[in-house]
Design a protein around this motif. Structure first.
Motif, PDB file in Angstrom:
ATOM      1  N   ALA A  36      70.257  14.725 105.386  1.00 60.86           N
ATOM      2  CA  ALA A  36      69.762  14.039 106.716  1.00 60.86           C
ATOM      3  C   ALA A  36      69.343  15.029 107.754  1.00 60.86           C
ATOM      4  CB  ALA A  36      70.849  12.981 107.274  1.00 60.86           C
ATOM      5  N   THR A  37      68.015  14.701 108.365  1.00 63.13           N
ATOM      6  CA  THR A  37      67.306  15.565 109.603  1.00 63.13           C
ATOM      7  C   THR A  37      67.410  14.738 110.708  1.00 63.13           C
ATOM      8  OG1 THR A  37      66.653  17.099 108.063  1.00 63.13           O
ATOM      9  CG2 THR A  37      66.121  17.587 110.253  1.00 63.13           C
ATOM     10  N   PRO A  38      68.281  14.296 111.573  1.00 62.91           N
ATOM     11  CA  PRO A  38      68.070  13.442 112.537  1.00 62.91           C
ATOM     12  C   PRO A  38      67.083  13.877 113.795  1.00 62.91           C
ATOM     13  CG  PRO A  38      70.280  14.365 112.822  1.00 62.91           C
ATOM     14  CD  PRO A  38      69.612  14.956 111.350  1.00 62.91           C
ATOM     15  N   SER A  39      66.831  15.244 113.893  1.00 60.77           N
ATOM     16  CA  SER A  39      65.832  15.473 114.868  1.00 60.77           C
ATOM     17  C   SER A  39      65.042  16.781 114.376  1.00 60.77           C
ATOM     18  CB  SER A  39      66.584  15.611 115.951  1.00 60.77           C
ATOM     19  OG  SER A  39      67.511  16.561 115.935  1.00 60.77           O
ATOM     20  N   SER A  81      63.670  11.141 106.736  1.00 60.89           N
ATOM     21  CA  SER A  81      65.139  11.466 106.283  1.00 60.89           C
ATOM     22  C   SER A  81      66.011  10.136 105.972  1.00 60.89           C
ATOM     23  CB  SER A  81      65.538  11.896 107.866  1.00 60.89           C
ATOM     24  OG  SER A  81      67.029  12.291 107.892  1.00 60.89           O
ATOM     25  N   ALA A  96      73.933  13.621 103.787  1.00 65.12           N
ATOM     26  CA  ALA A  96      74.012  12.255 104.128  1.00 65.12           C
ATOM     27  C   ALA A  96      75.068  11.318 103.359  1.00 65.12           C
ATOM     28  CB  ALA A  96      72.655  11.469 103.894  1.00 65.12           C
ATOM     29  N   SER A 117      70.604  19.749 110.203  1.00 62.47           N
ATOM     30  CA  SER A 117      70.724  19.137 109.078  1.00 62.47           C
ATOM     31  C   SER A 117      72.117  18.856 108.313  1.00 62.47           C
ATOM     32  CB  SER A 117      69.802  19.454 107.752  1.00 62.47           C
ATOM     33  OG  SER A 117      68.510  19.407 108.304  1.00 62.47           O
TER      34      SER A 117
END
Length: 904
Positions: free
Chosen positions: A837-840, A871, A824, A821
């Motif tokens: 933000a946690t893209p995956s 996210s 952002a 994470s």
């Protein structure tokens, strides 16, 4: 001037003529007592402990070679010496030896049949790898048993019986949390919980004063009761249940309580903390009279070292008036390291101890023409066609002979009397391929009705032929054969006979070493007799067979092997340490260490002990309270409680210098682990700041490889991964931490309790260091006791961070981190809301998980709320938990401050 007794109250003792004698008055103050223990800075092995000091020798007391000395013939090389200081309180020292106890006679108040509450505060090796009984009314003789509390490995066990009989015992047990060395445990039993059943509860606390932490509740299926019994109440008793011995506990008792009813009236309360050292009997607050027995004792001494004087060099000044000895004493590792003779194979070590009347190991050298016997009165076994020293692949043996096509072994067995009217003949062998025709494989004679026995076999059949004294065949037994040979396989063969009325029962078994077996039984009329002679002419098709450890025992007991044929492969590391110590007369106290070991091959004692240490990943070191060894298991280092807290800024607990080192001494980012004789695994760090990538993304390659004596190939991969974690821990080292106990006497009790492998923390470090706490493991130390007001201890330390691992359900270490994470958007130094933000991978949980700590750019923040179903999510935070105040830019990494790390 000799060393003063106060205020430190140092006591130096030497074992003169077998008696501990006070020599404190002969210690010179001009040369302070210096003690070194454990590992030096970042060493991989513990060095022998060492003490240096000076003794006043004007009276000629310390001249072991001078016949004018009063101690002539009473002291010399390896004379034991010990050093101690006065501790803050008394304790009862228990030895772990049967009979070394403290007890109070049975009393009506102790005859509790209903609810009971048992508490004990002790200093103990809570995970020591044997059963240790703490307290109980449970004699070895059946019929008057009531209850007892014990530990085994990491399990706390409370046992009671309603009838006084072992057969009716009820057991409540569970795995304990990791306890500090000094702790209290408690067991309560509600014999009728109101629901037609019993309930036992197990607790722990830092002391008997609590607060108590419940860690297990066990409920039965019916109500119960406790037999009142007439046995005394004992602390550190020995219990024998059938063939099993439950050992007494070894450690220190501080106090204990037995209550009638849960939280009820106290009926026994031994508290030794204020007793005078040497007290042998006293009455507790409940009126019970306690008596110390055996070698148990009330003491207030805190031992800093037990060692052996390794050097007695006489010295004097030019005037001859100042005569002294600059003494040096060393721990037991020094003496053990002087001799590097390899221990014999496990078979050659065990079988002679099992009472054979004849035994030929056949581990002779290549030029031997007969098989030597280590048994007194048993002659060598003549051989023909034996080429010795050919094959060492049997796990429990050194190299054994190979047979040619006309091999013979023949010789007498010493006359003996059977212990049980039976006998056992055993051996091990390896046969690459079976004979295509039935050929003789083993032949010997007895004094019984079956006076001659010949075992023959081929690929399909095993035949046993028996002959009377006139060589007339009277026995013919034929069995199907499919499992007694195979390329590379070693087999153990047993043929036993036992008188059974007017018949002799024969048992014949083949067991693959480290595998399964096959057996056959038959019975013949007559008398069993004894084995009198080996008389084997091998069939020609057995050429190339390897054979060894031919033995004859005066009973038919098949337990003689005891795992020695496979080199004790598969035994736990702690079991091997304890067994080797027992066999070699070296006291070793190991923690429970369930790492399974490979075969024990011939090697020196220290090499074999080091194999256990390396495989498990703990630390083998010298006991400071005895001339003995201790083993601290790897798992005891995981997430352990802090044993000593040092306040740098407020209390000045740390003496200068405190000097962090940021180097590559421990960096290993490419690690290979090989199992001895087996497979290997490799673990490589390719992503972290200490990865194999070239700088600045990493540090380049630092590789190594290790061979470990492990049981099977499945062990190497997790060990390689764990080794990589230890080798890529990204933190400055603090090689030494200096504590001036004269300047900080409040630390003395905790420092005295501190030992190798313990965890310490330095809180409130100066602003020019990263925010604390500084978390460290004590690897060793140097202790200097000099002037009456001089007492310094310099700890050798390594980072404790790698050892902080996941604890189930723990709010700090039991949380899983995200896959990655980031912020952002950037935040200033005071913002309490941020976009993450946690893209995956999974998102951060929005309920039931807060509060928890995260780390962003070195700043630790406490997250009090998380919102958002996609996210980016919004975090509400408390800033600067670790006193770092700073702004953070967009894309800054967001991680748990203490992510869940699985232990090995």
């Amino acid at each position: 001037m000799a060393f003063p007794q106060t205020p430190i109250e140092l006591l130096a003792e030497m074992q003169i003529g077998g008696t501990w004698t006070d020599i404190t008055g002969d210690l010179y103050r001009r040369a302070p007592l210096t003690i070194e223990r454990g590992r030096p800075d970042e060493a991989t092995r513990v060095d022998p402990s060492k003490a240096t000091f000076q003794l006043n020798n004007r009276a000629n007391k310390y001249s072991p070679r001078n016949p004018r000395s009063a101690n002539y013939g009473l002291i010399g090389r390896n004379t034991p010496v010990r050093f101690s200081v006065a501790g803050p309180e008394s304790y009862l020292a228990t030895t772990g030896v049967s009979g070394d106890i403290v007890a109070t006679p049975d009393h009506a108040s102790l005859d509790i049949v209903g609810d009971i509450d048992v508490r004990i505060e002790a200093t103990a090796d809570w995970s020591r790898g044997i059963q240790q009984t703490l307290i109980g009314k449970w004699p070895s003789a059946d019929g008057q048993r009531s209850w007892y509390l014990r530990i085994i490995n990491d399990i706390l066990v409370f046992v009671w019986t309603p009838t006084g009989l072992f057969a009716n015992a009820v057991v409540a047990s569970t795995l304990m949390p990791q306890l500090p060395r000094r702790a209290a445990v408690r067991a309560t039993l509600d014999v009728d919980n109101g629901a037609g059943a019993w309930t036992a509860s197990l607790y722990w606390a830092e002391s008997l004063a609590g607060p108590w932490v419940l860690f297990s509740t066990i409920t039965g299926t019916s109500t119960t009761s406790i037999h009142s019994g007439t046995a005394p109440l004992e602390i550190a008793p020995t219990h024998v249940n059938g063939t099993e011995t439950r050992h007494p506990w070894k450690g220190r008792l501080h106090r204990a309580e037995v209550r009638s009813g849960i939280g009820g009236s106290v009926v026994a309360s031994p508290d030794v903390r204020a007793l005078a050292p040497g007290t042998t009997s006293w009455a507790d607050s409940a009126g019970r009279t306690w008596t110390v027995a055996g070698a148990a004792s009330i003491s207030a001494r805190e031992y800093r070292l037990h060692a052996e004087v390794s050097s007695w060099p006489p010295r004097w000044d030019v005037s001859g008036r100042d005569v002294y000895v600059p003494g040096e004493a060393a721990g037991i590792l020094r003496r053990l390291g002087q001799g590097q003779k390899a221990l014999a194979s496990t078979l050659a070590r065990r079988l002679p101890t099992q009472g054979p009347v004849a035994y030929w190991p056949m581990e002779d050298g290549r030029d031997a023409e007969q098989a030597y016997s280590p048994i007194v009165g048993c002659p060598p076994l003549p051989t023909v066609g034996f080429t010795f020293g050919q094959d060492d692949t049997c796990p429990g043996s050194a190299a054994l002979p190979s047979l040619d096509a006309a091999a013979i072994m023949a010789g007498p067995v010493p006359t003996y009397t059977s212990l049980t009217n039976g006998w056992l003949l055993s051996l091990i062998y390896q046969l690459e391929a079976p004979s295509s025709t039935l050929q003789p494989w083993l032949a010997f004679r007895t004094s019984g009705t079956v006076a001659g026995l010949v075992v023959s076999y081929d690929s399909a059949t095993i035949e046993v032929a028996g002959y009377d004294a006139t060589d007339t065949q009277i026995v013919s037994e034929v069995f199907s054969n499919s499992d007694t040979f195979g390329p590379g396989k070693w087999y153990r063969f047993d043929l036993s006979a036992q008188q059974n009325g007017g018949n002799v029962d024969f048992h014949m078994g083949w067991v693959e070493v480290d595998g399964l077996g096959t057996e056959w039984n038959f019975s013949e009329p007559g008398t069993v007799g004894t084995v009198t002679r080996i008389e084997t002419a091998f069939g020609a098709d057995f050429s190339g067979m390897k054979i060894g450890h031919l033995s004859i025992f005066p009973s038919s007991d098949l337990s003689v092997w005891g795992g020695s044929d496979n080199g004790f492969g598969g035994e736990f590391a702690d079991t091997r340490l304890a067994r080797l110590g027992s066999e070699e007369g070296v006291p070793i106290t190991p923690d429970f260490a369930p790492t399974t070991m490979g075969a024990q091959r011939p090697a020196s004692l220290l090499t074999l002990l080091a194999e256990c240490e390396a495989a498990d990943g703990g630390v083998l070191y010298e006991d400071r309270e005895a001339i003995a060894l201790r083993y601290r298991a790897r798992q005891s280092l995981y997430s352990q409680p802090v044993a000593l807290t040092l306040n740098y800024t407020t209390d000045g607990h740390v003496a200068p210098p405190l000097e962090p080192v940021d180097d590559d001494q421990r960096v290993r980012n490419d690690r290979t682990v090989r199992r001895t004789g087996g497979s290997s695994a490799r673990a490589v760090d390719e992503t972290s700041a200490l990865s194999v990538q070239a700088p600045p993304l990493g540090v380049g390659t630092y590789d190594d490889s290790r061979d470990l004596n492990l049981r099977d190939d499945s062990q190497v991969e997790p060990i390689a991964a764990w080794s990589l974690r230890l080798g890529t821990w990204d933190e400055a080292r603090y090689p030494t931490v200096h504590i001036d106990l004269a300047a900080a006497p409040s630390l003395i009790p905790d420092v005295l309790a501190l030992d190798i492998g313990d965890r310490i923390q330095i809180i409130n470090p100066p602003d020019w260091l990263p925010p604390g706490p500084i978390d460290l493991i004590v690897e060793g130390y140097t202790e200097v006791i000099g002037h009456p007001n001089d007492w310094d201890i310099i700890l050798n330390c390594s980072p404790a961070g790698p050892w902080s691992v996941a604890v189930l359900d723990d709010v700090t270490t039991g949380r899983g981190d995200t896959a990655g994470s980031t912020l952002a958007s950037g935040v200033n130094s005071t913002a309490t809301s941020m976009s993450v933000a946690t893209p995956s991978g999974p998102l951060w949980a929005t309920s039931g998980e807060t509060p928890f700590d995260i780390r962003v750019g070195g700043e630790v923040m406490t997250v009090t709320a998380v919102s958002g179903a996609s996210s980016p999510q919004t975090f509400t935070v408390t800033r600067s938990v670790n006193a770092v105040v700073k702004a953070h830019s967009s894309a800054a990494d967001v991680r748990l401050a203490q992510p869940m790390i699985l232990a090995l």
